[in-house]
Design a protein around this motif. Sequence first.
Motif, PDB file in Angstrom:
ATOM      1  N   GLY A 142     -16.090   6.098  21.214  1.00  0.00           N
ATOM      2  CA  GLY A 142     -16.137   4.725  21.870  1.00  0.00           C
ATOM      3  C   GLY A 142     -16.947   5.609  23.354  1.00  0.00           C
ATOM      4  O   GLY A 142     -16.779   4.493  24.322  1.00  0.00           O
ATOM      5  N   VAL A 143     -16.899   7.012  23.271  1.00  0.00           N
ATOM      6  CA  VAL A 143     -16.690   7.614  24.472  1.00  0.00           C
ATOM      7  C   VAL A 143     -18.670   7.252  24.934  1.00  0.00           C
ATOM      8  O   VAL A 143     -19.302   7.810  23.787  1.00  0.00           O
ATOM      9  N   PRO A 144     -19.373   7.387  25.828  1.00  0.00           N
ATOM     10  CA  PRO A 144     -20.483   7.590  25.819  1.00  0.00           C
ATOM     11  C   PRO A 144     -21.149   8.946  25.683  1.00  0.00           C
ATOM     12  O   PRO A 144     -20.652  10.163  25.880  1.00  0.00           O
ATOM     13  N   VAL A 177     -19.944  15.292  18.980  1.00  0.00           N
ATOM     14  CA  VAL A 177     -20.624  14.406  19.679  1.00  0.00           C
ATOM     15  C   VAL A 177     -20.219  13.346  18.694  1.00  0.00           C
ATOM     16  O   VAL A 177     -19.396  12.259  19.053  1.00  0.00           O
ATOM     17  N   LEU A 178     -20.598  13.088  17.734  1.00  0.00           N
ATOM     18  CA  LEU A 178     -20.914  11.744  16.525  1.00  0.00           C
ATOM     19  C   LEU A 178     -18.884  11.136  16.414  1.00  0.00           C
ATOM     20  O   LEU A 178     -19.259  10.335  16.897  1.00  0.00           O
ATOM     21  N   PRO A 179     -18.335  12.371  16.457  1.00  0.00           N
ATOM     22  CA  PRO A 179     -16.437  11.813  16.102  1.00  0.00           C
ATOM     23  C   PRO A 179     -16.180  10.979  17.609  1.00  0.00           C
ATOM     24  O   PRO A 179     -15.558  10.307  17.845  1.00  0.00           O
ATOM     25  N   GLN A 180     -15.986  11.556  18.803  1.00  0.00           N
ATOM     26  CA  GLN A 180     -16.674  10.732  19.948  1.00  0.00           C
ATOM     27  C   GLN A 180     -17.110   9.296  20.277  1.00  0.00           C
ATOM     28  O   GLN A 180     -17.045   8.428  20.553  1.00  0.00           O
ATOM     29  N   LEU A 181     -18.605   9.637  20.006  1.00  0.00           N
ATOM     30  CA  LEU A 181     -19.731   8.336  20.009  1.00  0.00           C
ATOM     31  C   LEU A 181     -18.022   7.033  19.933  1.00  0.00           C
ATOM     32  O   LEU A 181     -17.988   5.523  19.871  1.00  0.00           O
ATOM     33  N   ALA A 182     -17.785   7.316  18.085  1.00  0.00           N
ATOM     34  CA  ALA A 182     -16.736   6.587  16.924  1.00  0.00           C
ATOM     35  C   ALA A 182     -15.981   6.167  17.791  1.00  0.00           C
ATOM     36  O   ALA A 182     -15.126   5.577  17.545  1.00  0.00           O
ATOM     37  N   ALA A 188     -21.395  16.403  26.954  1.00  0.00           N
ATOM     38  CA  ALA A 188     -20.828  17.070  28.255  1.00  0.00           C
ATOM     39  C   ALA A 188     -19.823  17.902  27.052  1.00  0.00           C
ATOM     40  O   ALA A 188     -19.488  19.676  27.957  1.00  0.00           O
ATOM     41  N   ARG A 189     -18.825  16.610  26.373  1.00  0.00           N
ATOM     42  CA  ARG A 189     -17.588  17.487  26.136  1.00  0.00           C
ATOM     43  C   ARG A 189     -18.012  18.952  25.028  1.00  0.00           C
ATOM     44  O   ARG A 189     -17.467  19.367  24.799  1.00  0.00           O
ATOM     45  N   ALA A 190     -19.201  18.777  23.743  1.00  0.00           N
ATOM     46  CA  ALA A 190     -18.740  19.490  23.101  1.00  0.00           C
ATOM     47  C   ALA A 190     -19.530  20.137  23.417  1.00  0.00           C
ATOM     48  O   ALA A 190     -19.438  21.446  23.029  1.00  0.00           O
TER      49      ALA A 190
END
Length: 225
Positions: free
Chosen positions: A117-119, A110-115, A125-127
């Motif tokens: 800008g992904v909600p 999840v962390l790289p997605q948050l970086a 869900a993607r993880a």
Amino acid sequence: MSDAALVLTGIKKHYNQGKPNEIKVLRGAELSVKRGEVVALVAPSGAGKSTLLHIAGLLDTPDAGQVKIAGEDLTGRSDRARTNARRSEIGFVYQFHHLLPEFTAAENIVLPQLAAGVPNAQAHARAVDLMGKVGVADRAEHRPGALSGGEQQRVAFCRALANAPGLLLADEPTGNLDPATSDQVFEALMTLARETGLAALIATHNLELAARMDRTVRLEGGVLV
């Protein structure tokens, strides 16, 4: 959009330890990796394959030559432009998983997605979806220390693909694993590559695994053959 996820043209790299001790690692390496293609990079230790991967991944700069990612020439671009390209277009996997021990397996993805800008809900869900593709969805809430070596590396693959890059670069991704686990992890990698359509350049000493990829390139004398 370019059909090639990665194009290296005339890549040269040397390390200067004083003129008599100048080490020429790459002497005009050329490579093109198409989308959906999984390529094995084979070379003896010290031949320069990690250097080549670092240049392909925009972590290092060549002394001469051109690096194109998804059709864009990133040679000589600013640090910010290179960082943005790495974040959006390239996923990395190393011999050691480098998962953050204080976070769960899912949180590491999840962390790289948050970086980027992904909600949070979408990122989680993607993880879980990626983990399901490689058979570790039931380990989503476990921290890395509670996972086996093979499970940790499969989570590392999922993290590398979290932001849907077009190119995966892997440096000996099964090097620390026993043969049976190595085979399972390799199959997981191939599943992700086939299902997402990304290009992959995978450095390996394992000739059996290399033979199962689409093609093999060898680094000899500073050039790819």
